[in-house]
Enzyme design. Structure first.
Site, PDB file in Angstrom:
ATOM      1  N   HIS A  35       0.809  -1.135  -0.155  1.00 56.61           N
ATOM      2  CA  HIS A  35      -0.059   0.113   0.107  1.00 56.61           C
ATOM      3  C   HIS A  35       0.822   1.371  -0.028  1.00 56.61           C
ATOM      4  O   HIS A  35       0.479   2.211  -0.682  1.00 56.61           O
ATOM      5  CB  HIS A  35      -0.954   0.060   1.278  1.00 56.61           C
ATOM      6  N   ASP A 129      -5.631   5.750   2.029  1.00 57.36           N
ATOM      7  CA  ASP A 129      -6.103   4.307   1.716  1.00 57.36           C
ATOM      8  C   ASP A 129      -7.564   4.019   2.251  1.00 57.36           C
ATOM      9  O   ASP A 129      -7.904   4.685   3.082  1.00 57.36           O
ATOM     10  CB  ASP A 129      -5.074   3.433   2.604  1.00 57.36           C
TER      11      ASP A 129
END
Length: 468
Positions: A35, A129
Site C-alpha cells: 500500500h 487508503d
C-alpha cells in the site's frame, strides 16, 4: 490545462519544470509495503505536475523521510498495541488502528497542525487508503476533502461492493462443494476466487470490507491503480455504482512515477542485477511471494527442490518471515550443490528492475496486485500461487481473462512445481502465454503515452485537485 500539459511533457522528457507550488496534497498510506509504494508513487506523479506533497504516516512501519527529500513528512500516532503489531494479522492491525484513531484526537490534531502550517502551500485535499475510515472522519470534521487511492484492482473493489449480494445469494461464506461454482454476477470469478482470509472469521472480513466500501462511497474522488485496457468492464461497473465527481484509472503508478520503488521497508539487494547480466535472455525464473505471504517449512523444502530439479536458472527471494516455523534460513542438504551456478537466493529484490531485465522469462508469484501489474507491464508470464485476500481473483484474471499465466493449485509438491516451471519456461503453452504477455505489455504501454488513458486520467486528477 496548459500548465498541466507542460509539466507532463517535461516529466516525460526526464526533467521537472521549476514552478511555484501554490497548492498542496496530503497523502496517508496504509503502513504495509503493498500500500505504501503505490501511494508514494502517486505522490511523486502529483509532485511532478507542480503540487507540493506532505506525507502523513503511522509509527507502525514508519517511513524514512530521507528517501523522499522532496516531500514533507508528519508522523501520526496510530495507537496499535505492541502485541497486535507483533503477532496480529493484517486485518487485526487495520481494525486496531482504526479503533485507536477513532478513540483519540491525535489524528485530527495532526491534520489540523498540518493545515495550519503557513510555511506550506494551502492543502487542497487528502489522499487516503480505503482502509483508513478513521482518517477520513477526522478530515471531514476539519472540512478537508478526501480522495481514495485503491491500491488493488478494479475487480477487487467491485467484489467489495458486491459482498452484501454475495452473502444474500449464498455464495458466501464459501462451502466446499461450491468452490468452483461461477459467480455469475462477477465473471470470470468463481466462489474460490472471492476475497477471503484463512486467518480471520468471515464476519470480521465482512466488517472490514463494509468500512472500505463506506470510505470509498463518502470520498470526494477515487483513483485506482489500474488502467482502462486491463479492466474496462470492471471500471465501468464501479462508475455505475458510485456517485463521485471522478473515478480514474491512473496506473500502473510505478510506470508513471520517476521513483518506481516507492519506499521499501526492506533493503534491496542490487547484486542480483549483476547476476542477471550473466544469464541468457528469458532463461531465468524469478520467484517471490511478496512482502507478507508465508509458508511452512515443509512447503519451503518442496519449493526449494522443485526449483532445483527443474534445471532452470532462478532468482529466489527468501525474505525474513517467509517461512513460518524456521528461525533462520535452513536449506535442505544438497540443495546448494544442486543449484550451484544457476540458482541465486537473496533476501529482497528490486522487483521492478528484475522483471524488466532481459534475462527474466517467467515469474512464480503470490499474485498480489502490485506484483501482477509489474509483471504485466514488462510482458513476463506468471505461475500464480495465491494465498489470501485479493490474490485468488488476481490469479483468476491472469489465467482466464488475460491468458498470461496459470495457477499452481493444491499442495505444494516438488514434482508439481518442477512441471509447472517447465510448462511456463519450455512448453508450447508457456510460449503462447509469453506472446500474449508481450501483446498485453504493449496495450498497457499505450495507456502511458502522452495521449493515453492513464496520462489523461492524471491530467483530469490534477485539474480536479486544483478546483477544490
Amino acid at each position: 490545462m496548459a500548465g498541466v500539459q507542460e509539466a507532463r511533457e517535461g516529466d516525460k522528457q526526464g526533467w521537472r519544470r521549476p514552478q511555484l507550488r501554490e497548492r498542496r496534497v496530503l497523502v496517508f498510506p496504509l503502513p504495509f509495503q503493498g500500500h505504501i509504494n503505490p501511494m508514494l508513487q502517486l505522490a511523486d506523479v502529483l509532485h511532478a505536475r507542480g503540487l507540493a506533497v506532505t506525507v502523513l504516516h503511522t509509527r507502525f512501519n514508519a517511513l524514512d523521510p530521507a528517501l523522499h527529500p522532496e516531500f514533507a513528512f508528519v508522523s501520526v500516532p496510530d495507537g496499535v498495541p505492541a502485541e497486535v503489531a507483533a503477532t496480529g494479522t493484517i486485518i487485526d492491525i487495520i481494525v486496531a488502528m482504526n479503533v485507536a484513531m477513532e478513540a483519540s484526537p491525535a489524528v485530527g490534531e495532526a491534520l489540523a497542525s498540518v493545515l495550519a502550517d503557513e510555511g506550506q502551500p494551502r492543502a487542497a485535499c487528502l489522499f487516503i487508503d480505503a482502509n483508513l475510515l478513521a482518517v477520513q472522519k477526522a478530515a471531514a470534521a476539519l472540512g478537508l476533502p478526501t480522495l481514495v487511492l485503491r491500491t488493488g484492482s478494479a475487480a477487487c473493489l467491485g467484489c467489495f461492493f458486491a459482498y452484501p449480494m454475495l452473502y444474500q445469494k449464498g455464495y458466501l461464506p464459501p462451502q466446499e462443494s461450491q468452490l468452483y461454482m461461477p459467480v455469475n454476477e462477477l465473471p470470470p470469478l468463481r466462489v474460490r476466487d472471492l476475497f477471503t482470509s484463512s486467518k480471520n472469521s468471515h464476519e470480521k472480513v465482512r466488517r472490514v470490507l463494509a468500512r472500505i466500501t463506506e470510505t470509498v462511497k463518502y470520498c470526494s474522488g477515487l483513483v485506482i491503480n489500474t488502467c482502462e485496457t486491463l479492466e474496462t468492464t470492471e471500471l465501468q461497473r464501479i462508475r455505475d455504482e458510485l456517485d463521485l465527481p471522478v473515478v480514474l484509472a491512473a496506473g500502473p503508478l510505478h510506470k508513471l512515477s520517476s521513483k518506481s520503488t516507492g519506499s521499501s521497508l526492506l533493503d534491496q539487494d542490487y547484486s542480483c542485477i549483476e547476476w542477471l547480466d550473466t544469464q541468457l535472455s528469458r532463461s531465468v525464473l524469478y520467484v517471490s511471494f511478496g512482502s507478507l505471504a508465508s509458508m511452512d517449512s515443509h512447503e519451503f523444502m518442496e519449493v526449494a527442490w522443485g526449483l532445483a530439479n527443474s534445471g532452470h536458472p532462478f532468482l529466489w527471494v527468501v525474505r525474513p518471515g517467509l517461512v513460518q516455523d524456521l528461525d533462520g534460513l535452513d536449506f535442505p542438504d544438497g540443495f546448494e550443490i544442486a543449484i550451484e551456478g544457476r540458482g541465486n537466493v537473496i533476501r529482497w529484490a528490486p522487483q521492478q528492475e528484475v522483471l524488466a531485465h532481459n534475462a527474466v522469462g517467467g515469474f512464480l508469484t503470490h499474485s498480489g496486485w502490485n506484483s501482477t501489474l509489474e509483471s504485466i507491464s514488462e510482458g513476463v508470464p506468471m505461475i500464480c500461487r495465491p494465498q489470501s485476500a485479493d490474490q485468488m481473483m488476481n490469479a483468476r484474471y491472469v489465467e482466464d481473462t488475460w491468458g498470461v499465466g496459470f495457477e499452481l493449485e493444491g499442495k505444494l509438491e516438488r514434482g508439481k512445481i518442477e512441471s509447472a516451471i517447465r510448462k511456463l519456461m519450455n512448453g508450447k503453452e508457456g510460449a503462447d502465454m509469453r506472446d500474449r504477455a508481450k501483446e498485453l505489455k504493449k496495450k498497457v504501454a499505450d495507456c502511458l503515452e502522452s495521449c493515453g488513458s492513464s496520462q489523461i486520467a492524471v491530467d483530469k486528477l490534477v485539474s480536479y485537485i486544483l478546483s477544490l
